[in-house]
Design a protein around this motif. Sequence first.
Motif: not given
Length: 297
Positions: A184-185, A143-144, A141, A187
């Motif tokens: 997925e959450q 925006n993690a 992500d 980086y």
Amino acid sequence: MAGEAEQLRAYLEYFRDLGVYDLYRRGEPVYELEVFSAAPQLAEVVSAEPSRAVVQKTELPPAAETVSKPTPPSISLRREFSEPEISKLVSFDNLAPLPEVRLSPAEKPAALEAIREDIGDCTRCPLAYAGRHKIVFADGDPNARLMFVGEGPGADEDIQGLPFVGKAGQLLNNMINAMGLKREQVYIANIVKCRPPGNRVPEPVEANTCTQFLLRQVDIVQPEVIVALGSTAATYLLGAKQSLSGLRGRWHGCRGAKLAVTYHPAFLLRDPRQKGEAWKDLQMVMKELGLKPPAKG
């Protein structure tokens, strides 16, 4: 042109198979011009760099008595390389100023893609000629809140072009899930984006060449917490060599984020007894981010 590049790569791989690795030189060239003239019994040595030129005069042995007229000067040119700064360790905080403007969540994916395009089919360091199949940019992500940084791609990563997809990646996925997150959450990236031959530790010239892109990735994602997986990641993120035991269990700083250090998943596969210690490190991260492990059902 592509055929010539493939041929050059094949030659370099052949020499490395023979154990010859010192084929890549970095640093600005320094040219040394020597001008000898027998008539005035003087030699002028001119060392020229892009920013300066120095002339030194030294006495030569007396010319032979049979010389009745000046001998035409002879000139030789030697090419050397200055000591490359790129071999030195510098923390990420001191590599470049922190960005003054934070990107919006919508802008981050395009900014990261621009870095990937800038990397291109990279040939900036020796790893490009060491049997690389794919450049492993990152995953996760943009925006993690949490970012993991490892050492470098392994064989599975080199084939798939994604970080941490082999056995060590499966363990990292389990670690992330145990923290109450999904892969997925977060980086995920590495110090180097090409697989070192035989999964060896990246050389300083390789790591320092590649970390310019990792630094830009960190500045775009701007995670709240970074977890350095293993000593190599910690060394280049912090710019200093220290024992893993001395770095674990406390917070460090990196590009405005808090940085924690723990064991690399590949090490935990070799020594499962340390999984409990790694879990302590992750619990410290969970407390900082307000995470709770998933409920057992």
